[in-house]
Structure formats: C-alpha cells, structure tokens
Write a protein that holds these residues in place. Structure first.
Motif, PDB file in Angstrom:
ATOM      1  N   ALA A  33      -4.855 -11.342  -3.643  1.00 46.94           N
ATOM      2  CA  ALA A  33      -3.746 -11.674  -4.549  1.00 46.94           C
ATOM      3  C   ALA A  33      -2.678 -10.589  -4.589  1.00 46.94           C
ATOM      4  CB  ALA A  33      -4.285 -11.951  -5.946  1.00 46.94           C
ATOM      5  N   LEU A  34      -2.289 -10.065  -3.386  1.00 50.05           N
ATOM      6  CA  LEU A  34      -1.234  -9.053  -3.374  1.00 50.05           C
ATOM      7  C   LEU A  34       0.103  -9.648  -3.782  1.00 50.05           C
ATOM      8  CD1 LEU A  34      -0.432  -6.134  -2.736  1.00 50.05           C
ATOM      9  CD2 LEU A  34      -0.006  -6.851  -0.364  1.00 50.05           C
ATOM     10  N   SER A  35       0.288 -10.907  -3.453  1.00 48.99           N
ATOM     11  CA  SER A  35       1.557 -11.558  -3.823  1.00 48.99           C
ATOM     12  C   SER A  35       1.682 -11.686  -5.343  1.00 48.99           C
ATOM     13  CB  SER A  35       1.654 -12.930  -3.158  1.00 48.99           C
ATOM     14  OG  SER A  35       0.548 -13.740  -3.544  1.00 48.99           O
ATOM     15  N   SER A  36       0.558 -11.993  -6.021  1.00 49.93           N
ATOM     16  CA  SER A  36       0.589 -12.090  -7.498  1.00 49.93           C
ATOM     17  C   SER A  36       0.856 -10.728  -8.118  1.00 49.93           C
ATOM     18  CB  SER A  36      -0.739 -12.638  -8.018  1.00 49.93           C
ATOM     19  OG  SER A  36      -0.981 -13.915  -7.474  1.00 49.93           O
ATOM     20  N   PHE A  37       0.272  -9.686  -7.489  1.00 47.11           N
ATOM     21  CA  PHE A  37       0.494  -8.324  -7.978  1.00 47.11           C
ATOM     22  C   PHE A  37       1.958  -7.930  -7.823  1.00 47.11           C
ATOM     23  CE2 PHE A  37       0.569  -3.715  -7.458  1.00 47.11           C
ATOM     24  CZ  PHE A  37      -0.171  -3.289  -8.559  1.00 47.11           C
ATOM     25  N   ALA A  38       2.567  -8.375  -6.732  1.00 46.10           N
ATOM     26  CA  ALA A  38       3.963  -8.022  -6.479  1.00 46.10           C
ATOM     27  C   ALA A  38       4.903  -8.689  -7.466  1.00 46.10           C
ATOM     28  CB  ALA A  38       4.343  -8.412  -5.053  1.00 46.10           C
ATOM     29  N   GLU A  82       5.972   0.195  -7.104  1.00 44.58           N
ATOM     30  CA  GLU A  82       4.592   0.131  -7.583  1.00 44.58           C
ATOM     31  C   GLU A  82       3.692  -0.568  -6.564  1.00 44.58           C
ATOM     32  OE1 GLU A  82       5.277   0.015 -12.413  1.00 44.58           O
ATOM     33  OE2 GLU A  82       5.286  -1.856 -11.267  1.00 44.58           O
ATOM     34  N   VAL A  83       4.226  -1.610  -5.951  1.00 44.98           N
ATOM     35  CA  VAL A  83       3.459  -2.321  -4.917  1.00 44.98           C
ATOM     36  C   VAL A  83       3.179  -1.389  -3.746  1.00 44.98           C
ATOM     37  CG1 VAL A  83       3.488  -4.207  -3.240  1.00 44.98           C
ATOM     38  CG2 VAL A  83       4.306  -4.594  -5.580  1.00 44.98           C
ATOM     39  N   ASN A  84       4.191  -0.695  -3.288  1.00 47.03           N
ATOM     40  CA  ASN A  84       4.017   0.235  -2.167  1.00 47.03           C
ATOM     41  C   ASN A  84       3.035   1.343  -2.515  1.00 47.03           C
ATOM     42  OD1 ASN A  84       5.820  -1.205  -0.601  1.00 47.03           O
ATOM     43  ND2 ASN A  84       7.583   0.075  -1.137  1.00 47.03           N
ATOM     44  N   SER A  85       3.128   1.809  -3.762  1.00 50.76           N
ATOM     45  CA  SER A  85       2.215   2.870  -4.213  1.00 50.76           C
ATOM     46  C   SER A  85       0.774   2.363  -4.207  1.00 50.76           C
ATOM     47  CB  SER A  85       2.607   3.343  -5.608  1.00 50.76           C
ATOM     48  OG  SER A  85       1.708   4.312  -6.080  1.00 50.76           O
TER      49      SER A  85
END
Length: 742
Positions: free
Chosen positions: A380-385, A392-395
């Motif tokens: 769920a990286l897309s939901s996190f983004a 923050e996503v890159n971090s």
C-alpha cells in the motif's frame, strides 16, 4: 602498390632510359669511328699500292704485281683488293699469237680495226718514233735515215677504246690485215679483253659476332681506290675494300662491355637503393603501425622522430592526432560511464534498476550460478503517498532500503548479495551461493526488521517476501514469475511474512529435458526463422541484416524457451552440435535463396571456446567463401567478458576466413567503454533498454549518441533492435545509428 615498389620501378625506369640513351650514343659514335678508321686505312693502302705498282704497270702481266697485292691481301684487313685496267693496250705479238697460224716473224700487221659497235683502235706511237721526232725538232739536219744505224726493235702497239657496252671488256673480234713478202691476208682474231687484271678476296669472318647484331647495326664501308699512271696516261686503278669483320668484332665487344658494366652498375645501384629505401621507409612503417593502432583504439606515439623533414612533420602530426583522439575518446568514455551509471541507477535509493538485475541474471545463467531470488514489495505505498508529502514518501523508501541493507550487512560475505529497485514499491534481491537455510535466515531477519519498522510507523504491514531457488535451465521471466507466485503466497501467510519455494518446484524433470533436447538436435527437428530485420537508417531503407532465430517444440507442441533449450544443451555438452546444425541450415538457406544481405547467427560461449568447432567453422566458411562476408556471428556481451582471450581468438579466426563479428545486447556493464577498442569488432547491437522510450529520456539520447561517436572513431557499426515506438524510431534515426530493426 607499395611506395618501395614504386620507387624501385621509377628508379629502374630512369636508369634504363639513361643507359639506353648513353648506349645508343656510344654505339653510334663507335660505329662512326670504326667506319672512318676502316675507310681511311683502306684509302691509305690503296694509295700506297698505287705508288708501289707504278714502276711495274708498264707490263701489266708482271708477276711481281700479283706478289705485292697478295702480300697486302694476306694481312686480312681487307675484304677485296682489285686491280682494274684503265688503258687497254695490245701489240702485234698478242694479235698474231692469237692466230696460232700466222705468229711467225714473217707476218706483219698492216692494218687493224674493229666494228664500231665494239669501239675503235688507235695506234700508239713507239718510243723509237717519238725519239726520232724529238731529235728532228731539235736539229733539222737529222733525217730518218740516220736512225738506221741504231739496232732498235720495231714493236707496234695499239690502244683499244671500247664503247660503253664493252667498257668492262669481253670477247672482242679484231679484223687484221697481215702481210709477208709474198702475200696479204685479212683475218679476224678474238681477244679476251679483261678489265680486272688481278683480284684478291678474303672471307668475311664473324665468328665472335652474332648474326642479329650484324643485322641490327649495318656498317657502311665504302670501297677506296687509287689511280696508277703510265707516264701521262692513266693505266690502271687499284681498289681496296675494308673488311667489316674486324670493325664488327670491336663494335660488338664495346656493346657487350657496356651492357655488362650497366648490369653490374644497376645491381649495385638497386642494392644501395634497397638499403636506402628500407632506411627511408622505416619511419613510414612506424607511422602506418601508429595509424593502425589508432584505428584499433590504441593511442600510441612515435618517440623517435625521423630525420627526414617531411616525414618528421607527418610523424609529429600523427602524434598530435593520436593524443587528441585519445583525449576525445577518454572524454566520451567518461561521459558514457556517467550516463551509464545514471541509466542503471535509481535516483532516490542509488540502487541498481531492473536492467541491471536482468544483466546479473544473465551472468548467473552463463556461470551456472546457484542461489535464491527474492521479491520484496512494500504494501500500500500508493495509499501512504496520498496521506504524506513526496519528501515523507521518499524518506520512508530510504528508511525501508536501509533496513534491508542492514540485514544484508550482518552477513560476513555480503558482497554476494545484490539489491535492486524495480519501480515504486517493488525490490529484488539476488542471494548468490545461498542455500535454503541461508535464504530462510535472511528472510526471518527481514521479517523481524519489517515488524520493527511497522511498529515505528504504527501500521500493520510493511512488506512481504517471496523467494525461489535459481534455476539454471529456466529464463529470467520464468524466475520473476516464480518469485511473484511465492510473494503472493507470502501475503496469505501473514503480515511481513515470507514464502520460500524449494527445488521440487522445478517445472520439468531433467531426464525428460535431456531426452527431448538430444532428440531435437540429433534429428535437426528445429526451425529457423529470420527476424529482427535491420535497415539502414541514414539513407533509403536498405535491408542490412536478419537474425537467424531458432525455435523448437516440446512433446506437447509448445515452444521451448530458447534460453532453457541452450542451457540444457550446454549442461549435456550438445550445444556445439546444435550450433553446427544451425550454421549448416543457415548457409544452405543463403545459397539456395541467393541472399544478398547479412545473416546473424547466435553462438554459445562453449562453441567459440571449442577448437574443433572453430576448425569445422573455418572449413565450412571456406567451402562457401562466396557468402563468407554475409555471415555475421553473434555473441552476447555478457558472454564476451567470461572469456575475453577465447573471444579474441575466435574473432581472429572468423576474420581470417572473411566473416564478421557482432556483439549483441551490448551494455556498458559487461564491456567497459574504455575497453571496447581492445576487441576487433565489426558491429555492436545495443540492448533494447537503451532505445526504449529514448525520445523521453535525454540521458539515453546522450548515451546512444556518444556510443555512436565512439564506434565511428573505432570503425565499428552500431545497430539497435526492436525500436517499435515511432517516436523512438525518429529519435534513433536522428542520432544516425547505422542500422535499426523494428
């Protein structure tokens, strides 16, 4: 033609021209001198003989005359000495003696004449009569009777003056009126009047002079003469003809000596010229060697400059050019290296991308590697983004990758673990030389690390792990499919969990594979398709090359992946037989269909390392040498670096028989760009990743353009494959790649 041969020819030609001119002039002068000398000597002899014979000429039959002439003739310097009569004198005795009947002293000639057609006769006044007349002129008191007291023989002589028809003598009839005391008679007497009184001839000897020389150089030797007078009247002429034998002998000796001298001088001159030319051309050979080295990418210089000014300047210019090209190529190499790293590295994590993963997989297939392949995907990286900023996503992604790196660092032999980022949330790991227990331990450590990271970010799941053992006889897509299946199973097990496939999951039984591959190769039950048509991109679309692609089917009539086929054939040492069969089929196809373009034939590393295969290939190409230049043997870039020495040897053998070499799937990871000059290549074909979406990526554009420039400097043609997108095609064509396949 080499410069040395041109110099030898021009010097020899100049020498020949000079010698020929001097020879002709020398022979001409010698010939003229000998002609003058011979004629002068003949004239002197004629004059001397005339003076010697003058006291004797009153009696033209005097034997001493013949003795003198023979003595001179026996010297051999003269071809002919001839004494000719100029004053035909006959007397009473000769005329009467010719009758044989009336030659006694009782008969006297009263009258003598000849017919007009023969000439006429005049009486010559005797010395007695001449003396009587002279005395009477001095003293009139003396009369003719006073001479009766002298006992002087009264001897009558006549001069015969011939017509032109008989000026050379002949049988002349004289009409005589003779008388004695009792009677008078008219009779006809024929006298043989001879113009030539005496003639001596010598044979002309040319023993030492060949006939062709005499025919080639005729000597003009005139006959010389001297007149002999008897008193005030010309009585005879002595003729002397020079003997040309002696002159020809001297002339031939002069010509022979001149030719011998010229030949010796020519040989000596050519030896000196050879030494000088070798010394002169030695710097040119160094320049030639330097030029070839530059063409091969070896930028040497000439340290010892030649002393000849012009060649010295050329050497300096070549050195300067070599240094400048080396600077340009080094700059291109640095740019290409930078671009290559940029293209193969993720900008955020600095991890290798999918293309590098595929390259490393190819190496493992070649090296028959062992280990495990792991797929790790963030959930769920897309939901996190959506709920966090890009920063923050890159971090988070960086923190995730650091956790994986930390787990890998815990192993002492961490260099055997390779970490990749495919895209977004998907990552891959290659665990080389790692067995099941090793991979399980790493998966457990990763699971623990993901659990800690999940607690930190207050989420249930971070990622799942799917692992599969490396299968040497599979393909990269099949391996990715296997890891994906394992990943899907891991998702079903639990949060941050993993699933590891074991070797029992292999699709086919190896025994079945071996029997299948053996049957296909031994029966030639495979097909060859000609694909990837490559066209010239610079001018009109000319077909440059086709690739011979092999396809085979299993028992279920399904296509066998060529990678799997080759791997199994290599395992059971049937790959050389397979490559031979493919080459034979391709050559037959080219001959039968009169193919004019190049055909690319893929070869395995095992084949190019096999001496028997190379020997067979040389003979096969030599048998079909009319199509040798159209045979293009292909080796993958990742196969080249495994045995560079063997590959170079194979290239040399192939080039010696007139065929060509191409390295396909060229990537800078396999062959460093600064080492490409070490290979004697004809073509390189870029990996398709370099041209896929090239119209969107300036880094790819710069990279491909630099590759093309570097290849041009090294006389290598660059092809690219499967450029399907029209925009990519236009971009590649703009870069002026040598050949494009679609």
């Amino acid at each position: 033609m080499s410069l040395s041969k041109q110099l030898y020819i021009i010097i020899a030609f100049i020498f020949f021209i000079i010698f020929t001119g001097n020879f002709i002039i020398s022979i001409k002068n010698t010939k003229e001198y000998l002609e003058v000398e011979s004629q002068t000597k003949a004239q002197d002899t004629a004059t001397s003989l005339g003076m010697s014979l003058r006291p004797l000429i009153k009696d033209k039959k005097d034997p001493e005359i013949e003795s003198i002439i023979k003595a001179i003739s026996n010297s051999g310097f003269y071809k002919e000495i001839r004494l000719e009569d100029s004053d035909y004198i006959i007397n009473d005795y000769e005329l009467l003696d010719a009758t044989s009947t009336y030659k006694n002293d009782n008969w006297k000639i009263k009258k003598l004449f000849v017919e007009s057609k023969f000439g006429y006769v005049e009486k010559i006044q005797s010395d007695y009569e001449l003396s009587e007349q002279l005395l009477q002129l001095e003293d009139d008191s003396i009369n003719s009777d006073s001479f009766d007291d002298f006992n002087v023989e009264n001897f009558e002589r006549y001069r015969y003056i011939p017509t032109d028809a008989y000026k050379n003598g002949g049988k002349i009839p004289f009409t005589l009126t003779i008388t004695n005391e009792n009677e008078t008679k008219d009779i006809v007497v024929k006298l043989d009047i001879k113009k030539i009184l005496l003639e001596e001839k010598r044979d002309i000897k040319f023993d030492s002079v060949p006939a062709w020389f005499i025919d080639l150089i005729p000597l003009e030797l005139e006959e010389k003469f001297s007149e002999i007078s008897d008193g005030w009247k010309k009585s005879a002429v002595i003729f002397v003809s020079p003997n040309p034998g002696e002159a020809y002998a001297k002339l031939f000796k002069q010509a022979k000596n001149s030719i011998i001298y010229a030949f010796i001088a020519f040989i000596i001159s050519m030896i000196i010229l050879f030494i000088f030319v070798q010394y002169l051309l030695r710097p040119l050979k160094r320049i030639e060697s330097l030029a070839k080295s530059i063409a091969l990418g070896k930028f040497e210089t000439i340290d010892e400059l030649p002393w000849t000014t012009e060649i010295k300047h050329v050497s300096i210019a070549m050195n300067d050019m070599s240094r400048k090209i080396e600077v340009i190529i080094n700059k291109l190499n640095r740019n290409l290296q930078t671009l290559s790293e940029k293209l193969s590295q993720d900008e955020l994590t600095k991890l290798p991308l999918k293309t590098t993963f595929e390259t490393d997989m190819k190496q493992m297939f070649i090296q028959k590697g062992k280990g495990y392949i792991l797929k790790i995907k963030i959930n769920a990286l897309s939901s996190f983004a959506k709920t966090h900023t890009n920063k923050e996503v890159n971090s988070f992604i960086l923190e995730f990758t650091d956790e994986i790196k930390n787990v890998l660092k815990e192993k002492e032999d961490n260099k055997k673990f390779k970490f990749y980022r495919f895209f977004g949330s998907e990552f891959m790991l290659i665990l080389e030389d790692c067995d099941y227990s090793c991979s399980e331990k790493i998966c457990k450590n990763l699971k623990n690390s993901f659990n800690l990271l999940a607690n930190k970010h207050k989420v249930t799941e971070i990622a799942h792990i799917g692992a599969t053992p490396f299968n040497t006889y599979s393909t990269t897509p099949e391996m990715l499919q296997a890891t994906n299946e394992a990943y899907e199973k891991a998702k079903l097990i639990g949060p941050n969990d993993y699933f590891i496939r074991d070797n029992n999951d292999l699709i086919r039984d190896m025994e079945e594979w071996r029997d299948l591959i053996f049957t296909i190769i031994e029966n030639n039950s495979f097909e060859i398709e000609y694909i990837n048509d490559t066209y010239c991109s610079k001018d009109e679309e000319i077909l440059l090359m086709q690739e011979a692609f092999t396809s085979a089917k299993d028992k279920n009539n399904k296509n066998i992946p060529i990678g799997t086929f080759v791997s199994i054939a290599e395992k059971y040492e049937k790959i050389v037989d397979f490559d031979m069969a493919v080459i034979s089929k391709v050559i037959d196809y080219m001959v039968i269909n009169d193919i004019k373009h190049d055909i690319m034939i893929n070869l395995s590393l095992n084949s190019i390392e096999d001496e028997e295969f190379i020997s067979w290939l040389e003979n096969k190409i030599f048998t079909n040498k009319n199509i040798a230049s159209q045979l293009l043997f292909s080796v993958t870039a990742y196969a080249v670096i495994k045995d560079i020495k063997g590959f170079k040897n194979f290239c040399d053998k192939v080039h010696n028989v007139g065929a060509k070499i191409i390295v396909k799937r060229f990537e800078s990871k396999f062959i460093p760009l600064d080492n490409i000059k070490d290979f004697n290549l004809d073509f390189i074909r870029l990996a398709r990743d370099y041209t896929t979406d090239i119209y969107l990526d300036t880094s790819k554009q710069s990279f491909v353009e630099s590759i093309q420039e570097l290849a041009n400097l090294l006389n290598i043609k660059v092809y690219c494959e499967n450029v399907n997108n029209n925009k990519d095609y236009d971009m590649v064509k703009k870069i002026k790649i040598d050949g494009i396949s679609r």
